[in-house]
Write a protein that holds these residues in place. Sequence first.
Motif, PDB file in Angstrom:
ATOM      1  N   ILE A   8       0.838  -1.197   0.000  1.00 46.98           N
ATOM      2  CA  ILE A   8       0.000   0.000   0.000  1.00 46.98           C
ATOM      3  C   ILE A   8       0.874   1.247   0.000  1.00 46.98           C
ATOM      4  N   LYS A   9       1.909   1.195   0.831  1.00 43.22           N
ATOM      5  CA  LYS A   9       2.836   2.331   0.910  1.00 43.22           C
ATOM      6  C   LYS A   9       3.475   2.582  -0.454  1.00 43.22           C
ATOM      7  N   LYS A  10       3.900   1.493  -1.081  1.00 47.10           N
ATOM      8  CA  LYS A  10       4.535   1.592  -2.397  1.00 47.10           C
ATOM      9  C   LYS A  10       3.591   2.265  -3.394  1.00 47.10           C
ATOM     10  N   GLU A  11       2.325   1.836  -3.379  1.00 47.66           N
ATOM     11  CA  GLU A  11       1.354   2.363  -4.334  1.00 47.66           C
ATOM     12  C   GLU A  11       1.112   3.855  -4.116  1.00 47.66           C
ATOM     13  N   PHE A  12       0.979   4.254  -2.841  1.00 41.93           N
ATOM     14  CA  PHE A  12       0.755   5.672  -2.554  1.00 41.93           C
ATOM     15  C   PHE A  12       1.959   6.511  -2.956  1.00 41.93           C
ATOM     16  N   LEU A  13       3.172   5.989  -2.663  1.00 45.46           N
ATOM     17  CA  LEU A  13       4.376   6.718  -3.060  1.00 45.46           C
ATOM     18  C   LEU A  13       4.368   6.970  -4.561  1.00 45.46           C
ATOM     19  N   GLN A  14       3.992   5.912  -5.309  1.00 49.33           N
ATOM     20  CA  GLN A  14       3.990   6.039  -6.757  1.00 49.33           C
ATOM     21  C   GLN A  14       2.930   7.014  -7.250  1.00 49.33           C
ATOM     22  N   VAL A  15       1.747   6.948  -6.624  1.00 50.05           N
ATOM     23  CA  VAL A  15       0.679   7.860  -7.044  1.00 50.05           C
ATOM     24  C   VAL A  15       1.091   9.305  -6.785  1.00 50.05           C
ATOM     25  N   PHE A  16       1.616   9.556  -5.592  1.00 50.28           N
ATOM     26  CA  PHE A  16       1.958  10.939  -5.253  1.00 50.28           C
ATOM     27  C   PHE A  16       3.149  11.444  -6.061  1.00 50.28           C
ATOM     28  N   GLY A 192     -12.276   3.864 -10.019  1.00 46.54           N
ATOM     29  CA  GLY A 192     -12.350   2.432  -9.780  1.00 46.54           C
ATOM     30  C   GLY A 192     -11.832   1.624 -10.951  1.00 46.54           C
ATOM     31  N   ALA A 193     -12.439   1.812 -12.102  1.00 46.95           N
ATOM     32  CA  ALA A 193     -12.113   0.924 -13.213  1.00 46.95           C
ATOM     33  C   ALA A 193     -10.920   1.422 -14.029  1.00 46.95           C
ATOM     34  N   TYR A 194     -10.952   2.673 -14.406  1.00 44.73           N
ATOM     35  CA  TYR A 194      -9.952   3.206 -15.330  1.00 44.73           C
ATOM     36  C   TYR A 194      -8.557   3.230 -14.724  1.00 44.73           C
ATOM     37  N   VAL A 195      -8.445   3.938 -13.636  1.00 45.48           N
ATOM     38  CA  VAL A 195      -7.109   4.151 -13.066  1.00 45.48           C
ATOM     39  C   VAL A 195      -6.480   2.839 -12.627  1.00 45.48           C
ATOM     40  N   THR A 196      -7.284   1.961 -12.023  1.00 42.17           N
ATOM     41  CA  THR A 196      -6.706   0.694 -11.564  1.00 42.17           C
ATOM     42  C   THR A 196      -6.316  -0.209 -12.715  1.00 42.17           C
ATOM     43  N   ALA A 197      -7.170  -0.290 -13.727  1.00 45.09           N
ATOM     44  CA  ALA A 197      -6.844  -1.157 -14.864  1.00 45.09           C
ATOM     45  C   ALA A 197      -5.542  -0.684 -15.503  1.00 45.09           C
ATOM     46  N   LEU A 198      -5.440   0.616 -15.714  1.00 44.50           N
ATOM     47  CA  LEU A 198      -4.233   1.148 -16.349  1.00 44.50           C
ATOM     48  C   LEU A 198      -3.006   0.917 -15.475  1.00 44.50           C
ATOM     49  N   ASN A 199      -3.169   1.104 -14.184  1.00 46.88           N
ATOM     50  CA  ASN A 199      -2.049   0.928 -13.268  1.00 46.88           C
ATOM     51  C   ASN A 199      -1.483  -0.488 -13.343  1.00 46.88           C
ATOM     52  N   LEU A 200      -2.369  -1.463 -13.315  1.00 47.04           N
ATOM     53  CA  LEU A 200      -1.902  -2.845 -13.290  1.00 47.04           C
ATOM     54  C   LEU A 200      -1.310  -3.261 -14.636  1.00 47.04           C
ATOM     55  N   VAL A 201      -1.937  -2.826 -15.708  1.00 46.44           N
ATOM     56  CA  VAL A 201      -1.418  -3.181 -17.029  1.00 46.44           C
ATOM     57  C   VAL A 201      -0.058  -2.520 -17.249  1.00 46.44           C
ATOM     58  N   ARG A 202       0.117  -1.353 -16.680  1.00 44.03           N
ATOM     59  CA  ARG A 202       1.395  -0.668 -16.817  1.00 44.03           C
ATOM     60  C   ARG A 202       2.509  -1.496 -16.181  1.00 44.03           C
ATOM     61  N   GLU A 203       2.225  -2.097 -15.028  1.00 42.91           N
ATOM     62  CA  GLU A 203       3.235  -2.941 -14.392  1.00 42.91           C
ATOM     63  C   GLU A 203       3.576  -4.138 -15.271  1.00 42.91           C
ATOM     64  N   LYS A 204       2.565  -4.614 -15.971  1.00 39.24           N
ATOM     65  CA  LYS A 204       2.792  -5.711 -16.911  1.00 39.24           C
ATOM     66  C   LYS A 204       3.710  -5.232 -18.026  1.00 39.24           C
ATOM     67  N   GLU A 205       3.383  -4.058 -18.536  1.00 39.06           N
ATOM     68  CA  GLU A 205       4.119  -3.526 -19.688  1.00 39.06           C
ATOM     69  C   GLU A 205       5.576  -3.249 -19.372  1.00 39.06           C
ATOM     70  N   ILE A 206       5.858  -2.620 -18.236  1.00 39.36           N
ATOM     71  CA  ILE A 206       7.248  -2.284 -17.942  1.00 39.36           C
ATOM     72  C   ILE A 206       7.984  -3.445 -17.280  1.00 39.36           C
ATOM     73  N   GLY A 207       7.281  -4.515 -16.974  1.00 41.36           N
ATOM     74  CA  GLY A 207       7.954  -5.733 -16.521  1.00 41.36           C
ATOM     75  C   GLY A 207       8.137  -5.845 -15.018  1.00 41.36           C
ATOM     76  N   ILE A 232      -9.133   3.704  -1.276  1.00 41.71           N
ATOM     77  CA  ILE A 232      -9.024   4.913  -0.444  1.00 41.71           C
ATOM     78  C   ILE A 232      -9.085   6.160  -1.330  1.00 41.71           C
ATOM     79  N   LEU A 233      -8.361   6.118  -2.445  1.00 37.85           N
ATOM     80  CA  LEU A 233      -8.383   7.263  -3.354  1.00 37.85           C
ATOM     81  C   LEU A 233      -9.796   7.524  -3.872  1.00 37.85           C
ATOM     82  N   GLY A 234     -10.493   6.454  -4.223  1.00 34.11           N
ATOM     83  CA  GLY A 234     -11.856   6.581  -4.731  1.00 34.11           C
ATOM     84  C   GLY A 234     -12.786   7.198  -3.705  1.00 34.11           C
ATOM     85  N   MET A 235     -12.669   6.746  -2.458  1.00 36.16           N
ATOM     86  CA  MET A 235     -13.517   7.300  -1.398  1.00 36.16           C
ATOM     87  C   MET A 235     -13.181   8.775  -1.176  1.00 36.16           C
ATOM     88  N   ALA A 236     -11.897   9.099  -1.191  1.00 37.41           N
ATOM     89  CA  ALA A 236     -11.483  10.488  -0.997  1.00 37.41           C
ATOM     90  C   ALA A 236     -12.066  11.351  -2.121  1.00 37.41           C
TER      91      ALA A 236
END
Lengths: 372, 239
Positions: A8-16, A192-207, A232-236
């Motif tokens: 979770i920490k990793k994800e927030f660091l990356q988002v910010f 919910g759908a857009y940002v998360t889908a793109l985030n996960l596929v991006r990890e796939k893409e960059i390896g 959490i981001l969605g609720m915020a």
Amino acid sequence: MRIILMLIKKEFLQVFRSPLLMSILIVAPMVQFILFPFTADYEIKVLDIAFIDNDNSTLSRQLIEEFSSSTHFRSKGMIDSKSYADQLMKADKIDFLVEIPLNFEKNVMGQQGTTIAITANAINTVKAGIGCGYVQTVIGDYLKETAENSGMSAFSDNAQLFTTNIYWYNEQMNYKNLIVPGILVILVTLIGAYVTALNLVREKEIGTIEQINVTPIRKWQFLLGKMIPFWILGMAEFIMGLFLMKLIFSITVQGSIPVLLTITAIYLFVMLGLGFFISAVAENQLQAMFIVFFLFIVFVLLSGLFTPTEGMPEWAKFINYLNPMSFYMDVIKKMVLKGCEFSDVKIQTITLSVMAVILNTAAILSYKESSK
Amino acid sequence: MQSIVAKDLTKQFGTFTAVNHINFEVEKGEIFGFLGANGAGKTTAIKMMSGLLLPTSGDALIGGYSIRTESKQIKKHIGYMSQRFSLYNDLTVFENMQLFGTVYGIPPKELKQRINNSLEELMLLDKKNSLVASIPLGWKQKLAFATAILHRPEIVFLDEPTSGVDPIVRREFWKLIYQAAAQGITIFVTTHYMDEAEYCHRISIMSDGCLKLIGTPDELKQQMGVNSIEEVFVKFVNR
């Protein structure tokens, strides 16, 4: 647990640290709230109107005068023939034509009833429909006034019925009251759908996902580590939306806020599950974007944001049973505008919960740590 | 004791056989070089052995665990460095190491200690809080290696770890490999640099999915009657 917290920490660091994502998260809701309701406004400000006066009496001239004093109409003056009116309408010079019949004054004074023809340019059906209402109101008000002034109390007996409309839950028939809560729905869906889908596929893409997959991390740990931050981001984002709604449009939630938040939380899980499922299917960000975009359009059009779901054909209503957005849209309208209780949205809540479970199970099953 | 035992390991993609019944064993603490032309099937073999890809047939025991049935166990005992740099560019050096260290279950206090020691060895301590994106490729590769062995795995798989880095960094990188091997970590490494092949305890040469040659560098040179591994490779691939 420590692993999930770390993820979770990793994800927030990356988002910010992502200026693009941050600006999408902060600027997008504001722009949508400020721009969208004004462009999607059904209220008609100015209607161009012309008249054919076959009677040419005091009463008919006064009636025409009445239109000039209304703020909704801009009088284009008198016209001699219908064919000229047709030309004007084709050239978009006028929206309405009011034709006053011969003997109008005589018939009104003699209480014999009369017919005024209103012709509307119905290319824009909404404009035509609402405009006709305005024209009728002006004529009705004027006749009523005339009747009262000349002491014709019997006027209303003569099958003349004046209707008064009271619109519940949206008293000013203000389209903003409908569209603004709809934007909340769109916001939550996009996060919910857009940002998360793109985030996960991006990890796939960059390896980077490969590096994660060789570690002993479990699927569910990884997915929770992705899901919780975006949840959490969605609720915020949703709460920020509620504030903007109050601030800009003075719309306050009529129902219980805790119930609204709870259902939003469930809806977010539906969308997160969908996003992850799409990211498992898509090979790159472009594919993911196309899939989400396609679903998003279908969801929005069927959701009842622009047109009421009741008016849709049976097959569309059937598809709507699979459309999480239409259930959530219903909840939002009921909770925000009507002030419904939880018991009124119980079915929607249960349906969304079931959808959340199904989609997230599908996401976990389709997420592959190793391929065949 | 064997760290890796491959038994008829095979991978087919449709009708194409990427890895064709390969058999070999790697001893604990050995540096095993895995050579082959581009497309020979090296990466596919590595991916199967690290649990990223399921074999079509055959099996391999990694640290005694089967890649078919015990990949969960294997993952705890191996380190892996991909052909493509795959740490997070938008996290700092420390954050990357902390993330992967935590994932392998190293307790927080010890993890900090290990990261500091490791960075000191790499002389990367002053870059501890720099974003990975900002450091040069050579250092990134060293960092990726340090991260891959942070949890002290039994075996580490390195897929072309030195491609694209300068000769000085390559030499430093091999120093790190020797250090790790001295600690008992088995090194399984693929490379295109024939001078690097000479550093290995044993090498194997793959071609068209098959393992054609295996032995110490000296044995292979003798066998082919040439003076360098490069000649062995060229002679072999042209055959």
